[in-house]
Write a protein that holds these residues in place. Sequence first.
Motif, PDB file in Angstrom:
ATOM      1  N   GLY B  26       0.822  -1.206   0.000  1.00  0.00           N
ATOM      2  CA  GLY B  26       0.000   0.000   0.000  1.00  0.00           C
ATOM      3  C   GLY B  26       0.856   1.255   0.000  1.00  0.00           C
ATOM      4  N   LEU B  27       1.935   1.199   0.775  1.00  0.00           N
ATOM      5  CA  LEU B  27       2.799   2.378   0.898  1.00  0.00           C
ATOM      6  C   LEU B  27       3.448   2.721  -0.441  1.00  0.00           C
ATOM      7  N   THR B  28       3.890   1.696  -1.143  1.00  0.00           N
ATOM      8  CA  THR B  28       4.592   1.947  -2.405  1.00  0.00           C
ATOM      9  C   THR B  28       3.626   2.475  -3.461  1.00  0.00           C
ATOM     10  N   LEU B  29       2.383   1.986  -3.448  1.00  0.00           N
ATOM     11  CA  LEU B  29       1.389   2.499  -4.395  1.00  0.00           C
ATOM     12  C   LEU B  29       1.096   3.972  -4.117  1.00  0.00           C
ATOM     13  N   VAL B  30       0.866   4.266  -2.843  1.00  0.00           N
ATOM     14  CA  VAL B  30       0.524   5.638  -2.479  1.00  0.00           C
ATOM     15  C   VAL B  30       1.676   6.586  -2.794  1.00  0.00           C
ATOM     16  N   PHE B  31       2.877   6.139  -2.474  1.00  0.00           N
ATOM     17  CA  PHE B  31       4.057   6.961  -2.713  1.00  0.00           C
ATOM     18  C   PHE B  31       4.328   7.068  -4.221  1.00  0.00           C
ATOM     19  N   ILE B 232      10.276  -0.383   0.339  1.00  0.00           N
ATOM     20  CA  ILE B 232       9.857   0.236  -0.927  1.00  0.00           C
ATOM     21  C   ILE B 232      11.026   0.944  -1.609  1.00  0.00           C
ATOM     22  N   VAL B 233      11.989   1.391  -0.831  1.00  0.00           N
ATOM     23  CA  VAL B 233      13.161   2.017  -1.450  1.00  0.00           C
ATOM     24  C   VAL B 233      14.003   0.958  -2.163  1.00  0.00           C
ATOM     25  N   ILE B 234      14.159  -0.202  -1.514  1.00  0.00           N
ATOM     26  CA  ILE B 234      14.909  -1.288  -2.160  1.00  0.00           C
ATOM     27  C   ILE B 234      14.174  -1.761  -3.414  1.00  0.00           C
ATOM     28  N   GLY B 235      12.859  -1.914  -3.286  1.00  0.00           N
ATOM     29  CA  GLY B 235      12.088  -2.505  -4.372  1.00  0.00           C
ATOM     30  C   GLY B 235      11.872  -1.556  -5.540  1.00  0.00           C
ATOM     31  N   GLY B 236      12.038  -0.281  -5.314  1.00  0.00           N
ATOM     32  CA  GLY B 236      11.713   0.698  -6.353  1.00  0.00           C
ATOM     33  C   GLY B 236      10.343   1.274  -6.059  1.00  0.00           C
ATOM     34  N   ILE B 237      10.298   2.587  -5.893  1.00  0.00           N
ATOM     35  CA  ILE B 237       9.056   3.205  -5.435  1.00  0.00           C
ATOM     36  C   ILE B 237       7.977   3.095  -6.497  1.00  0.00           C
ATOM     37  N   GLY B 238       6.813   2.593  -6.107  1.00  0.00           N
ATOM     38  CA  GLY B 238       5.701   2.442  -7.032  1.00  0.00           C
ATOM     39  C   GLY B 238       5.562   1.049  -7.599  1.00  0.00           C
ATOM     40  N   SER B 239       6.537   0.185  -7.343  1.00  0.00           N
ATOM     41  CA  SER B 239       6.488  -1.157  -7.922  1.00  0.00           C
ATOM     42  C   SER B 239       6.040  -2.188  -6.890  1.00  0.00           C
ATOM     43  N   VAL B 240       4.890  -2.820  -7.159  1.00  0.00           N
ATOM     44  CA  VAL B 240       4.387  -3.837  -6.240  1.00  0.00           C
ATOM     45  C   VAL B 240       5.283  -5.077  -6.296  1.00  0.00           C
ATOM     46  N   ARG B 241       5.731  -5.407  -7.521  1.00  0.00           N
ATOM     47  CA  ARG B 241       6.609  -6.568  -7.657  1.00  0.00           C
ATOM     48  C   ARG B 241       7.892  -6.334  -6.876  1.00  0.00           C
ATOM     49  N   GLY B 242       8.445  -5.115  -6.981  1.00  0.00           N
ATOM     50  CA  GLY B 242       9.660  -4.781  -6.250  1.00  0.00           C
ATOM     51  C   GLY B 242       9.438  -4.877  -4.752  1.00  0.00           C
ATOM     52  N   MET B 290      20.327  -2.465   2.017  1.00  0.00           N
ATOM     53  CA  MET B 290      19.734  -1.341   1.297  1.00  0.00           C
ATOM     54  C   MET B 290      20.833  -0.485   0.654  1.00  0.00           C
ATOM     55  N   ALA B 291      21.878  -0.192   1.431  1.00  0.00           N
ATOM     56  CA  ALA B 291      22.956   0.643   0.916  1.00  0.00           C
ATOM     57  C   ALA B 291      23.606  -0.021  -0.296  1.00  0.00           C
ATOM     58  N   ALA B 292      23.817  -1.339  -0.193  1.00  0.00           N
ATOM     59  CA  ALA B 292      24.477  -2.052  -1.291  1.00  0.00           C
ATOM     60  C   ALA B 292      23.611  -2.009  -2.547  1.00  0.00           C
ATOM     61  N   ILE B 293      22.308  -2.274  -2.397  1.00  0.00           N
ATOM     62  CA  ILE B 293      21.428  -2.285  -3.571  1.00  0.00           C
ATOM     63  C   ILE B 293      21.338  -0.897  -4.195  1.00  0.00           C
ATOM     64  N   LEU B 294      21.250   0.127  -3.336  1.00  0.00           N
ATOM     65  CA  LEU B 294      21.139   1.482  -3.881  1.00  0.00           C
ATOM     66  C   LEU B 294      22.431   1.917  -4.570  1.00  0.00           C
ATOM     67  N   PHE B 295      23.557   1.332  -4.126  1.00  0.00           N
ATOM     68  CA  PHE B 295      24.824   1.674  -4.764  1.00  0.00           C
ATOM     69  C   PHE B 295      24.813   1.213  -6.227  1.00  0.00           C
ATOM     70  N   PHE B 296      24.288  -0.022  -6.435  1.00  0.00           N
ATOM     71  CA  PHE B 296      24.300  -0.556  -7.797  1.00  0.00           C
ATOM     72  C   PHE B 296      23.062  -0.129  -8.590  1.00  0.00           C
ATOM     73  N   ARG B 297      21.923   0.006  -7.902  1.00  0.00           N
ATOM     74  CA  ARG B 297      20.700   0.401  -8.604  1.00  0.00           C
ATOM     75  C   ARG B 297      20.050   1.542  -7.827  1.00  0.00           C
ATOM     76  N   PRO B 298      20.440   2.770  -8.120  1.00  0.00           N
ATOM     77  CA  PRO B 298      20.028   3.912  -7.299  1.00  0.00           C
ATOM     78  C   PRO B 298      18.512   4.088  -7.201  1.00  0.00           C
ATOM     79  N   PHE B 302      13.270  -2.583  -9.061  1.00  0.00           N
ATOM     80  CA  PHE B 302      12.341  -2.527 -10.188  1.00  0.00           C
ATOM     81  C   PHE B 302      11.798  -1.113 -10.333  1.00  0.00           C
ATOM     82  N   PRO B 303      12.623  -0.191 -10.809  1.00  0.00           N
ATOM     83  CA  PRO B 303      12.146   1.196 -10.879  1.00  0.00           C
ATOM     84  C   PRO B 303      11.004   1.329 -11.880  1.00  0.00           C
ATOM     85  N   VAL B 304      10.049   2.181 -11.535  1.00  0.00           N
ATOM     86  CA  VAL B 304       8.954   2.460 -12.451  1.00  0.00           C
ATOM     87  C   VAL B 304       9.482   3.407 -13.528  1.00  0.00           C
TER      88      VAL B 304
END
Lengths: 391, 306
Positions: B26-31, B232-242, B290-298, B302-304
Amino acid sequence: MKTFVKAAGVAAALGLMASTALAQGEKVRVGLMLTLSGPSAVLGQQARDGFNLAVKEMGGKLGGREVEVIVVDDELKPDVAVTKVKGLVERDKVDFVVGPIFSNVAGAIHKPVTDAGVFLLSPNAGPSVFAGKGCNPNFFAVSYQNDQNHEVAGKVAQNRGYKRVYLLTPNYQAGRDAMAGFKRHFKGEIVEESYVPLNNLDFQSELAKLAAAQPDAVFTFMPGGMGVNLVRQYRQAGLADKIPFLSAFTVDESTLPAQQDAAIGMLGGSNWAPNLDTPQNKAFVAAYEKEFNAVPGSYSMHAYDTAKLLDSAVKSVKDLSDKKAVREAIAKADFQSLRGDFKFGANGFPVQDFYLVKAAKRPDGKFQTEIVEKVFDDYADAYAKDCKPAS
Amino acid sequence: MSTTLLIIQTLNGLQFGIILFLIAAGLTLVFGVMDFINLAHGVQYMVGAYLAAAFTAMTGNFGLGLLLALPTALAFGLVLEVLIFRHLYDRDHLDQVLATFGVILFLNQAVKFVWGAAPLFVPVPEILSGSIEIAPGLLYPVYRLAIIAAGLGVAALLYGLVNHTRAGMLVRAGATNAPMVSALGVDIRRLFMLVFGFGAMLAGFAGAMVAPILSVEPGMGDNLLILAFVVIVIGGIGSVRGAFIAALAVGLVDTLGRSFASNILRLFLDSGAASQTGRALAPMLIYILMAAILFFRPSGLFPVRR
């Protein structure tokens, strides 16, 4: 010359009498500083209700004088507590501060209160720092020294011949103190000292480790909501019937309404239980349940005792500004504690009995802890010997 | 570190991840869709738990309580949207953070006012109580397996809704470019409202599901909210799959880290130092992840696409 001295003496005596008469007519002012918000608010509410019940039973008076009780919430934040307690001492000019529930708050408010020459009486927290070298003539713990309930659990584990015990506490000062207290009397093997983050709510992975270790017993200290979760998950994981559960501040009247059947039979260390068989205690439990529709826990009992203690002290001194007389009157502990035997050691901490208690369901469906056996008789804390009482 | 213990802890990690997913979805959809930072999302989780507790106490049946709690949580989310959040969509993020933080304070105090400060009790439903023996001597509670199953069911349902229905298409489109969707004649406000209510209901569902295993108390959602943001930051904001993948990853890393960090460190360090370091390291692992994932995929896994 001689007559002059006499006259001066008479005048002084008259003056003294006048001021006593004035003092006796004055109100007693008591500040209650308790945790009344946040997840642990129920502990503070129990203490507040216990204190108010005692005052109400004494006709709104302490020691025959009108009493004004000022209740403040420390929010379990030491910085907030300091600001508010200064308000109690400086603005409201209270004679006594009763509080707090938590030891970290006690550490913060101890100095501002005692330095101002006001008496601090704790209805729960009894941190070791104020029991030994750091003891203070203006500080009294009406409850216990924190380690003692854990020592009961350790002693029981030793007496029952458990060889391997698993320890589980939150990762903060009181959690480490709990393990130290347990180990003071337990000489067997500690399988694992497992620390969880403070306010951890899901214990499933700790319980899996615990089950795999297969200890003879587990000892834990999980106050408040953590205890509710641990006990219920312990039962759900099917461990309750396999591994004896020893605890302190985990299974008590503040958590039992939420633990219910899951907690039945679980053991704890305590200085009291609602079914302790003294006439005063029976009357207290009945009155408390009638007034607040809940079973009182040790928090309410300590606060009730504190009010009775203040009553006895105020009654026996003429002038509350005579701090030395008040101190001696409190130290005498000339009141009937709900616990039965009660007296203060030289460090202002109680010398009292300790029991093993067990959670049980009463015939009326409510839950309470009940005494299994007495573990320590007239037991003083381990730090008292380091206290050098200031004269 | 036996295999059975590893299996049990993996199940625990999965179950924790599922709960995180229900909140984070829900949070990722709203955000993502509305570009709206809702700190009060954790409070909706708490409200769901309280509603389930109240309805269960009223009806005496957890299943019925859950069924009643869901629409009430949905209605509650909609009411909040209409009364408060609707007026914040066009404001900047700081205003949203301040206002929704105020909602947290208000609702935490409100549940205490209504239900009291003491934790509430919700019994585990009779058919799901007890535990089954997964391996000799190691029992696993049936109810936790039920949570995993329910969470996977919701994940499948969400996948269907978002990827194969018209509403889902609009939601995806809204996440990519909301003004364009609006320009094509879609009532974007109503879409927002539905997304918001649905998100609130999912969080409420998570709260209701954990009510029988965790204590229902004021402020219970506040800690999870931070983890939900990590997810939601790791998964990509807005992505339910992420959010789904990230929630399971966070759940597993946290649980396995807490159980086995000390054991693994014992291979390199002496026992005392290992348990000390393990205790300190375990709570940090998800943030390191989280830091490691954001380093490689900012912008997350699964970015929208924008």
